[in-house]
Design an enzyme around this catalytic site. Structure first.
Site, PDB file in Angstrom:
ATOM      1  CB  THR A   1       7.238   6.784  16.200  1.00 14.85           C
ATOM      2  OG1 THR A   1       8.584   6.732  15.702  1.00 14.85           O
ATOM      3  CG2 THR A   1       7.190   6.102  17.549  1.00 14.85           C
TER       4      THR A   1
ATOM      5  CD  GLU B   1      13.719   0.574   8.662  1.00 11.25           C
ATOM      6  OE1 GLU B   1      14.152   1.432   9.462  1.00 11.25           O
ATOM      7  OE2 GLU B   1      14.366  -0.424   8.323  1.00 11.25           O
TER       8      GLU B   1
ATOM      9  CB  CYS C   1      12.572   8.500   8.889  1.00 12.03           C
ATOM     10  SG  CYS C   1      13.329   7.432   7.662  1.00 12.03           S
TER      11      CYS C   1
ATOM     12  CD  GLU D   1      10.234  12.035  12.219  1.00  9.29           C
ATOM     13  OE1 GLU D   1       9.216  11.414  12.549  1.00  9.29           O
ATOM     14  OE2 GLU D   1      11.139  11.541  11.518  1.00  9.29           O
TER      15      GLU D   1
ATOM     16  CE  LYS E   1      -1.807   2.638   3.127  1.00  8.56           C
ATOM     17  NZ  LYS E   1      -1.745   3.981   2.501  1.00  8.56           N
TER      18      LYS E   1
ATOM     19  N   GLY F   1       7.043   4.590   8.303  1.00  5.48           N
ATOM     20  CA  GLY F   1       6.176   5.742   8.538  1.00  5.48           C
ATOM     21  C   GLY F   1       6.379   6.278   9.937  1.00  5.48           C
TER      22      GLY F   1
END
Lengths: 478, 320, 296
Positions: A235, A255, A289, A386, A181, A233
């Protein structure tokens, strides 16, 4: 002499043929979806590029079934050497159609064509080439030779095709089949990849692509016949997935986010360090990331580094992603832009000094200038959260141990940077950093042979290299 | 304004202090520097920008002949070409200078007259620099007396590589003094490092500061007699040095890559590096030069392509 | 002549190198395989678990910073001392697992051998699972396994010594520090092992052994934000089996709060006499990859 203004150097769009609408890719064919179709836009112009089908639970079911059938009847039984040839074929077609892929990626994502052309697409091809070679050598992998089964893979919008490659190439090499996806804001290169699978005559059902948003992803991850979940994507979503698969026998690799420290010591090669800082946070608009979003600079050179950094940032060319001279493109979505603006505003409210490179931003589309915050402390939200945008938080330190302490003082642990000309200091600091990737005197380098993945809340498992096979073989636990 | 020698008197007081200073400069990471130069090399300079860049590049050329077989006739021809690079197109600018051996200076000067095209002479036992200092100084004075506007000297690479920085420094200072003209002016001094022999970017950066502190007006990569000659990253490191030197002292120093730059595309890459590393202030012939011979015709061909819209051929450009 | 009244041992917890009673003051009776009372064991509370995590975190830096050679030596030393105390452990295993003396002796021997096996891995795992990566550019690129941090271990319920050693040794030999919850009904070999550890050059806090109920302490450890990984093996053998499954799911859900590495419980308690796989160690290491340019 007037200023040397580079004339516009736009890459031609003619090479891509964006269809007005796209279906799902299931069982080797494009089929209609049963959810509510959604639009994908060019973030640089807000122009609607295409309408894309949304996969509902039944579509996901069909895709998983197709993948299961292909796994059981064809792909897992095929000799590795034959699987390898399909993957080599795919790698070659990616190279042949590289210009088209790069332009489409830039259109749908907003990233500069220079990066799509020189970074994303070449590494995508290299990834397929690398894992193709593993397909008939798995007995030397250390993880056995037995595929896990059907992999459900959910990927983000920052490197749409590259993340696809990181997921699909090792899965297929090991004999798994996949249902992938792509992110809802960047589905187009994945759908072009589906065409590439057709051109390669890849057996039907080995690769299935279901487009949609969170609900589609959730249906895929939770599907009982999915044996393996791979996610890149946030966390937050990563934790939700970890909860979803709890108590099942699904294997999972994640990840996730990061808040990497980029540590500059006073004996660093300063010009290259400045380049590394710029690469670290402004590459791909900071939608990375592993971005070096926290600059930790030794106090004795802080002023000089900052002056050099600002001078360098002023030369960044922000604008039309398809212009071959653009360094910083568009923010991927209105939603992401709002998030960047919000956190930046908080940075200011918390008293950090905000400075943005002087640059004109286009009127339409989603844009944010390369920005840095000075006077940031570990207590500031912009030092902890982030931002996932072109925003750098600058902190200072006095001693190596303080640098390491601050670098590690985060729930994340994906990457870190160290800049010093002293070899022994590099090795010591690198060993102390709780991060899956440490770039010493460089930053944001990627290679198919090199494992990538995080400590702590930045994820679980590694992608790339021999280690990347572990996620897709029974018996591979690392 | 104090002279540079005064500004850096603490640094150049002794071999030890000079060494400390040069070795205290930030290092250059080879891979990072080359990656940065390569990235700048991907800039796409098209249409109006390209036209502007080509004319600028022509104006920056030090049209060079440095052969044992050079004759007065050859030099006269070169000097003519320098003034009218494209006889078919009067809008074509002239080059910055012709660069010759000292014994050809008078001939070049005579042909160029008041055209504004400078005469540069390679001196100091070019290209090896292996001669006694007084020979080098005599070589320099000869060229200046013959009318050279610019002197391209070579540093003593042997001294540099064995760490005798002060000797190199003092030699540059002496040559600069020898550049003095009777009218109180001075020939501009370009200091050639022969970067292909210095090998590392760290050395290039140190040599740059050494030459700038010694009062060189330009720093120049190569003689053209040693491979590799000029490269984009070497030139970038030198541009970083002149940029930082201006930050530190307020003085501007020019940069001249020489040798190996043969295509228009290459020349434009250099201009991009100048633009983005040192800044637009250096984008004038006063502060940036190309030491080249065959490059000029390449620039002219591209220039013609832009104006006519079709590719030209070498037969349409003069060979001198 | 009257038989001598023996001096019984108080079975305590092992936290930070010391032997405290449970902070809660609770203990619970431990019976042998035949149901005869043997001793009261300390019943570790959530606060004991918390203290153990603090101790483990404190010990982590030093332990992970030791050379692999040194960790090998320390683990080998544990094996030596365990061998030295063989009779004591034979009795404890007999009591706990209801084995004959010879079968119990074989278990202790296997536990000693297992420690020796793992000790040898300390300075080899890096070479087996790490290595240089030939990236397509002028970079030196090296991947090495590093300990993940503080690991909570729910030790097997049945195999009270060999199982315990088999799940503990891989965690600490790789440089992690451990908080172990022993078998609930068979805790005595664990307490004895703590005494071995305390006299075997293992720094205090590297291994913390809690006797008590995995079902009570497990959730606190699984949810603890300063624990990096958890081995859920010990849920197997809890009764009833469905409760174990439910607990395992709950713990895995709780572990997601800080994305702990989770080693799931196997379908049934494994045969610990078999040679372990590398996964027993690699489940608790992180691969770190360092890049550096190659230039002059």
């Amino acid at each position: 002499m007037s200023v040397f203004e580079y004339a516009p150097a736009p890459e031609s769009r003619a090479v891509v043929d964006v269809k007005p609408s796209y279906g799902l890719f299931i069982g080797g064919e494009f089929v209609d979806g049963h959810g509510t179709p959604f639009k994908t836009v060019n973030p640089a112009t807000e122009e609607v590029l295409s309408e894309v089908a949304e996969a509902d639970a039944a579509d996901v079911e069909a895709a998983v079934k197709a993948a299961r059938r292909a796994h059981d009847r064809t792909w897992s039984r095929m000799p590795g050497a034959e699987r390898a040839k399909y993957l080599y074929r795919i790698a070659r077609i990616i190279q042949e159609r590289s210009r088209e892929l790069a332009v489409l990626e830039s259109l749908d994502n907003g990233k500069p064509i220079r990066e799509a052309r020189d970074v994303d697409v070449p590494i995508v091809a290299a990834h397929f080439f690398y894992y193709a070679g593993w397909a008939d050598k798995l007995e030397w992998s250390g993880y056995g030779t037995t595929p896990i089964g059907v992999a459900g893979q959910v990927i983000p919008w920052n490197f749409p095709l590259l993340m696809l490659a990181w997921k699909v190439a090792p899965a297929l090499a090991c004999g798994n089949t996949v249902v992938l996806k792509p992110a809802e804001t960047t589905p187009l290169t994945a759908l072009l990849f589906a065409e590439i699978c057709q051109q390669a005559d890849l057996p039907a059902g080995v690769v299935n692509i279901v487009t949609g948003a969170g609900a589609t992803g959730q249906a895929l991850v939770a599907h009982p016949d999915v044996d393996k979940v791979a996610f890149t994507g946030s966390t937050e979503v990563g934790k939700a997935i970890a909860r979803t698969v709890a108590g099942t026998s699904k294997k999972v690799t994640l990840e996730l986010g990061g808040k990497a420290a980029n540590i500059v010591f006073d004996d660093a090669p300063l010009d290259e360090a400045v380049e590394g800082i710029v690469d670290g946070i402004f590459f791909n608009q900071g939608h990375v990331c592993c971005a070096g979003s926290r600059l930790l600079v030794q106090e004795s050179v802080a002023e000089e580094v900052l002056a050099r950094l600002k001078r360098r940032m002023a030369t960044l060319r922000v604008g039309d992603p398809l212009d071959k001279n653009t360094d910083v493109g568009a923010i991927n979505s209105a939603e992401q832009l709002a998030r960047i603006r919000e956190l930046s505003a908080i940075g200011e409210q918390e008293g950090a000094g905000r400075w943005s490179a002087p640059c004109e931003l286009p009127d339409r589309g989603f844009w944010f200038p390369p920005t840095l915050f000075t006077g940031v402390s570990q207590a500031h939200r912009i030092a902890r959260e982030e931002i996932f945008g072109p925003v750098l938080s600058v902190l200072t330190f006095r001693t190596p141990s303080e640098a390491v302490e601050k670098a590690n003082n985060t729930p994340y642990g994906l990457s870190a940077g160290v800049w010093t000309e002293k070899g022994s200091r590099i090795l010591h600091v690198a060993s102390q950093l709780k991060a899956g990737v440490v770039w010493a005197n460089t930053f944001n380098k990627f290679d198919p042979t090199s494992p990538f993945g995080g400590y702590k809340e930045s994820g679980q498992g590694r992608e790339g290299g021999r280690h990347g096979l572990a996620a897709y073989l029974k018996g591979g636990d690392l | 304004m104090p002279t540079l020698a005064t500004d850096f008197s603490d640094v150049t007081r002794s071999e030890a202090s000079l060494r400390r200073f040069l070795h205290g400069l930030p290092g250059v990471d080879q891979v990072g520097a080359e990656a940065r130069a390569a990235m700048l090399g991907t800039r796409s300079i098209k249409t109006t920008a390209k036209a502007q860049a080509l004319d600028l590049a022509i104006r920056m050329v030090d049209l060079t002949t440095l052969e044992g077989a050079d004759t007065h006739g050859k030099v006269r021809a070169l000097a003519s070409k320098a003034q009218r690079p494209d006889p078919a197109d009067p809008t074509c600018p002239q080059v910055a200078a012709v660069c010759v051996y000292p014994d050809m200076v008078a001939t070049a000067k005579e042909t160029l007259g008041a055209s504004g095209v400078h005469v540069a002479a390679v001196a100091t036992a070019f290209p090896s620099g292996r001669a006694a200092l007084d020979v080098k100084l005599a070589d320099t004075r000869d060229a200046v007396e013959a009318g050279a506007d610019e002197i391209d000297m070579v540093i003593d690479r042997g001294a540099f590589l064995s760490g005798r920085y002060l000797q190199v420094f003092e030699e540059i200072v002496a040559v600069r003094e020898a550049c003095a003209k009777p009218d109180g002016g001075s020939a501009h001094l370009k200091v050639i490092f022969e970067t292909g022999e210095l090998q590392t970017y760290d050395n290039v950066r140190r040599a740059s500061w050494l030459a700038m502190m010694a009062g060189g007006h330009f720093i120049k990569t190569s003689t053209g007699k040693v491979q590799p000659a000029a490269t984009l990253p070497v030139t970038m490191v030198m541009l970083e040095a002149v940029r930082d030197f201006r930050e530190a002292t307020g003085h501007m120093v020019g940069v001249k890559p020489a040798g190996g730059i043969r295509t228009s595309k290459d020349a434009i890459k250099y201009l991009v590096v100048v633009n983005e590393v040192a800044g637009a202030d250096w984008l004038v012939p006063e502060w940036f030069r190309f030491g080249a011979s065959t490059l000029l015709n390449e620039l002219l061909m591209q220039r013609t392509k832009l104006t006519t819209g079709r590719y030209s051929g070498p037969d349409y450009f003069t060979l001198d | 002549m009257a038989a001598r009244i023996d001096v019984r041992k108080t079975y305590k917890l092992y936290v930070g190198g010391a032997f405290p009673r449970s902070e809660s003051g609770y203990s619970y009776p431990v019976e042998d395989a035949k149901g005869t009372f043997v001793a009261n064991a300390a019943l570790a509370s959530r606060k004991d678990a918390r203290d153990a995590v603090v101790a483990a975190r404190k010990a982590f830096g030093g332990w992970s910073g030791r050379t692999a050679y040194n960790r090998a030596q320390v683990l080998y030393r544990v094996a030596e001392v365990l061998e030295d105390r063989r009779p004591q452990f034979v009795v404890a295993v007999q009591q706990s697992e209801g084995l004959s003396a010879s079968r119990a002796g074989a278990v202790v021997d296997a536990a000693v051998d297992r420690l020796v096996w793992y000790a040898g891995w300390a300075d080899k795992l890096t070479q087996v699972v790490g290595g240089a990566n030939p990236v397509a550019g002028p970079f030196f690129n090296l991947s090495t396994p590093e300990p993940t941090g503080v690991v909570a271990v729910l030790a097997p319920q049945e195999s009270s010594l060999l199982g315990l050693v088999s799940v503990l040794a891989p965690v600490v030999v790789t440089g992690n520090s451990a908080v172990v919850v022993s078998s609930f009904r068979r805790p005595l070999p664990a307490v004895n092992l703590a005494e071995v550890l305390a006299t075997s050059d293992v720094p205090g806090g590297v291994v913390n052994l809690l006797t008590g109920d995995a079902a009570t302490i497990g959730p606190w450890l699984a949810a603890h934000m300063d624990v990096n990984a958890i081995d859920l093996g010990g849920v197997r053998g809890l009764e009833p089996a469905e409760a174990g499954d439910a607990l395992a799911t709950d713990l895995e859900v709780a572990a997601a709060d800080n994305l702990k590495r989770v080693r799931r419980a196997p379908a049934a308690e494994p045969d610990f006499t078999a040679t372990p796989g590398l996964d027993t160690m690699t489940d608790f290491v992180e691969i770190k990859t360092v890049w550096h340019p190659m230039g002059v």
